[in-house]
Motif scaffolding. Structure first.
Motif, PDB file in Angstrom:
ATOM      1  N   PHE A   1       0.894  -1.325  -0.076  1.00 52.43           N
ATOM      2  CA  PHE A   1       0.407   0.168  -0.134  1.00 52.43           C
ATOM      3  C   PHE A   1       0.763   1.411  -0.383  1.00 52.43           C
ATOM      4  O   PHE A   1       0.914   2.578  -0.808  1.00 52.43           O
ATOM      5  N   ASP A   2       1.993   1.212   0.741  1.00 49.72           N
ATOM      6  CA  ASP A   2       3.355   2.326   1.167  1.00 49.72           C
ATOM      7  C   ASP A   2       3.327   2.890  -0.098  1.00 49.72           C
ATOM      8  O   ASP A   2       3.724   3.719  -0.895  1.00 49.72           O
ATOM      9  N   LYS A   3       4.079   1.271  -0.843  1.00 52.76           N
ATOM     10  CA  LYS A   3       4.459   2.130  -2.512  1.00 52.76           C
ATOM     11  C   LYS A   3       3.618   1.420  -3.427  1.00 52.76           C
ATOM     12  O   LYS A   3       4.237   2.278  -4.098  1.00 52.76           O
TER      13      LYS A   3
ATOM     14  N   GLY B   1      -4.890  -1.919  -4.167  1.00 55.40           N
ATOM     15  CA  GLY B   1      -5.513  -2.972  -4.714  1.00 55.40           C
ATOM     16  C   GLY B   1      -3.843  -3.896  -5.673  1.00 55.40           C
ATOM     17  O   GLY B   1      -4.690  -5.204  -6.164  1.00 55.40           O
ATOM     18  N   ARG B   2      -3.320  -3.376  -5.183  1.00 57.75           N
ATOM     19  CA  ARG B   2      -2.527  -4.757  -4.745  1.00 57.75           C
ATOM     20  C   ARG B   2      -2.038  -5.246  -3.301  1.00 57.75           C
ATOM     21  O   ARG B   2      -0.845  -5.279  -3.066  1.00 57.75           O
ATOM     22  N   ASP B   3      -2.839  -5.872  -2.710  1.00 61.75           N
ATOM     23  CA  ASP B   3      -2.856  -6.503  -1.821  1.00 61.75           C
ATOM     24  C   ASP B   3      -3.189  -8.923  -2.139  1.00 61.75           C
ATOM     25  O   ASP B   3      -3.325  -9.159  -0.863  1.00 61.75           O
TER      26      ASP B   3
ATOM     27  N   LYS C   1      13.116  -5.074   3.706  1.00 63.85           N
ATOM     28  CA  LYS C   1      12.546  -4.078   2.929  1.00 63.85           C
ATOM     29  C   LYS C   1      11.617  -3.354   3.410  1.00 63.85           C
ATOM     30  O   LYS C   1      10.791  -2.532   3.715  1.00 63.85           O
ATOM     31  N   CYS C   2      11.018  -4.355   4.857  1.00 60.31           N
ATOM     32  CA  CYS C   2      10.175  -4.243   5.307  1.00 60.31           C
ATOM     33  C   CYS C   2      10.312  -4.157   7.270  1.00 60.31           C
ATOM     34  O   CYS C   2       9.353  -4.155   8.169  1.00 60.31           O
TER      35      CYS C   2
END
Ligand SMILES: *Cc1c(COP(=O)(O)O)cnc(C)c1O
Length: 384
Positions: A118-120, A124-126, A262-263
């Motif tokens: 979501f941040d990047k 919709g990319r979930d 990354k996270c």
């Protein structure tokens, strides 16, 4: 009323317990309410990593109990900070978040993956992809993540945003809107099925190319169970996220999510939390576990795993043994796993099943003598 009747009357009936009430234990042996002793090759589903009532662990836990039992996550405590540091230094991850179970660790991983994306990339990319035959927990999200139809019943509606795939890179590559893929290196509840190295290498590459987070559910495989601190070491990769639970606390409830580069900073103030997670008593126990699992101890796990396999191979009624380290599944020739398990209890050895296999998760510290005797009893039960 005895223990069993009281339990059956008053505890919600979600467990089909074996007919044993365990009252005490020491090392790899426990005693039931009739005084019968068992060698435990299941260690409370891989939780009692140091066996029953290990003196070093009791010392660490009781010292912490006598100092401070809980402070809430509004305050710093030493064991929580120290455990996070040790886990990171030993694994190569940057940060840890604690909860109380495997399912909670996986929930944290799912939230991290969704927020990272979501941040990047916005909404919709979930989609979280999990593998068929996987097991990831019993909360609504982790139950949905579990790739077995038998679990997808009664509790409708299940969560959106989960898709299932075989261990097939093309099938995964064809799924749209993916933010993470979650895998077990050895499917535990699914039947002790190791995932092959080539598939994991392809998956790692696909995830890296598409900025999809790779989540390793090491709730069962982690903390020395396979002869490495993390099973990912067998595969030569560091997934973006690893989740841990079962053996980490040696008997006290803990879950952990480890996050890499990354996270590491994806979950921020207010986006996740727990009342009990990172409890100082539990963390003090987990620190003792990690302190004990040095390279020599991990090599011992590997050696004892090989010993079990060599003892069982070719035994009457045994078709073969699958797994890694001391996470093993025994394929049976002509007897149902549930029948072997019942005969094991008679013989004085506790084992687990996973699908149609007998599953072994012995205490990592089991002595050669107990292991030998336990396996002998198991062999007798299989042959019965
Ligand atoms: C046991 C297990 C879980 C669930 O852990 P709980 O502590 O029961 O919530 C999740 N994933 C795997 C791989 C497990 O073996």
């Amino acid at each position: 009323m005895d223990i069993k009747t009281t339990d059956k009357t008053y505890v919600v009936g979600t467990y089909n317990r074996y007919g044993v009430a365990i009252v005490s234990g020491s090392g790899s042996r426990c005693v039931d309410d009739s005084g019968k002793e068992y060698i435990d090759l299941g260690s409370g589903i891989g939780v009692n990593s140091l066996g029953y009532c290990d003196s070093g662990w009791i010392g660490a836990v009781t010292a912490q109990l006598n100092a401070l039992q809980h402070a809430s996550n509004l305050y710093y405590t030493q064991p929580c900070a120290a455990l996070a540091k040790t886990l990171c230094q030993r694994s190569g991850y940057l940060k840890a978040m604690f909860g109380n179970s495997g399912a909670e660790a996986n929930e944290a991983a799912i939230k991290t993956a969704r927020k990272y994306s979501f941040d990047k990339y916005g909404r919709g990319r979930d989609v979280i992809v999990t593998l068929r035959n996987s097991f990831h927990g019993r909360t609504m999200a982790t139950l949905t993540a579990t790739g077995q139809d038998v679990f997808h019943n009664y509790f409708f509606p299940f969560n959106d945003g989960f898709k299932y795939a075989d261990k097939n890179i093309d099938e995964i590559a064809a799924i749209d809107g993916v933010c993470a893929v979650m895998v077990e290196f050895v499917q535990g509840e699914g039947g002790v099925i190791p995932t092959d190295k080539e598939f994991i290498a392809q998956l790692k590459q696909l995830c890296d190319e598409r900025d999809i987070l790779l989540i390793a559910d090491e709730v069962q495989t982690g903390i020395g169970r396979t002869g490495k601190l993390l099973a990912s070491e067998h595969y030569g990769i560091l997934p973006d996220i690893t989740t841990l639970a079962k053996g980490l606390g040696a008997g006290l409830p803990i879950g952990a999510m480890l996050v890499g580069e990354k996270c590491a900073d994806t979950l921020t103030f207010g986006t996740h939390g727990t009342t009990f997670g990172g409890n100082p008593v539990v963390c003090a126990g987990a620190l003792e576990v990690l302190g004990r699992l040095d390279d020599a101890a991990l090599k011992e796990v590997e050696r004892k795993g090989k010993y079990i396999v060599s003892k069982l191979q070719g035994c009457s009624g045994v078709d073969g043994v699958d797994g890694l380290g001391m996470m093993l599944g025994i394929r049976l020739k002509n007897k149902a796993a549930s029948d072997v398990l019942k005969d094991c209890i008679q013989e004085g050895v506790l084992v687990l099943t996973a699908k149609d296999k007998i599953r072994l998760l012995p205490p990592l510290t089991i002595s050669d003598k107990d292991l030998q005797e336990g396996i002998d009893r198991l062999i007798s039960a299989i042959a019965k």
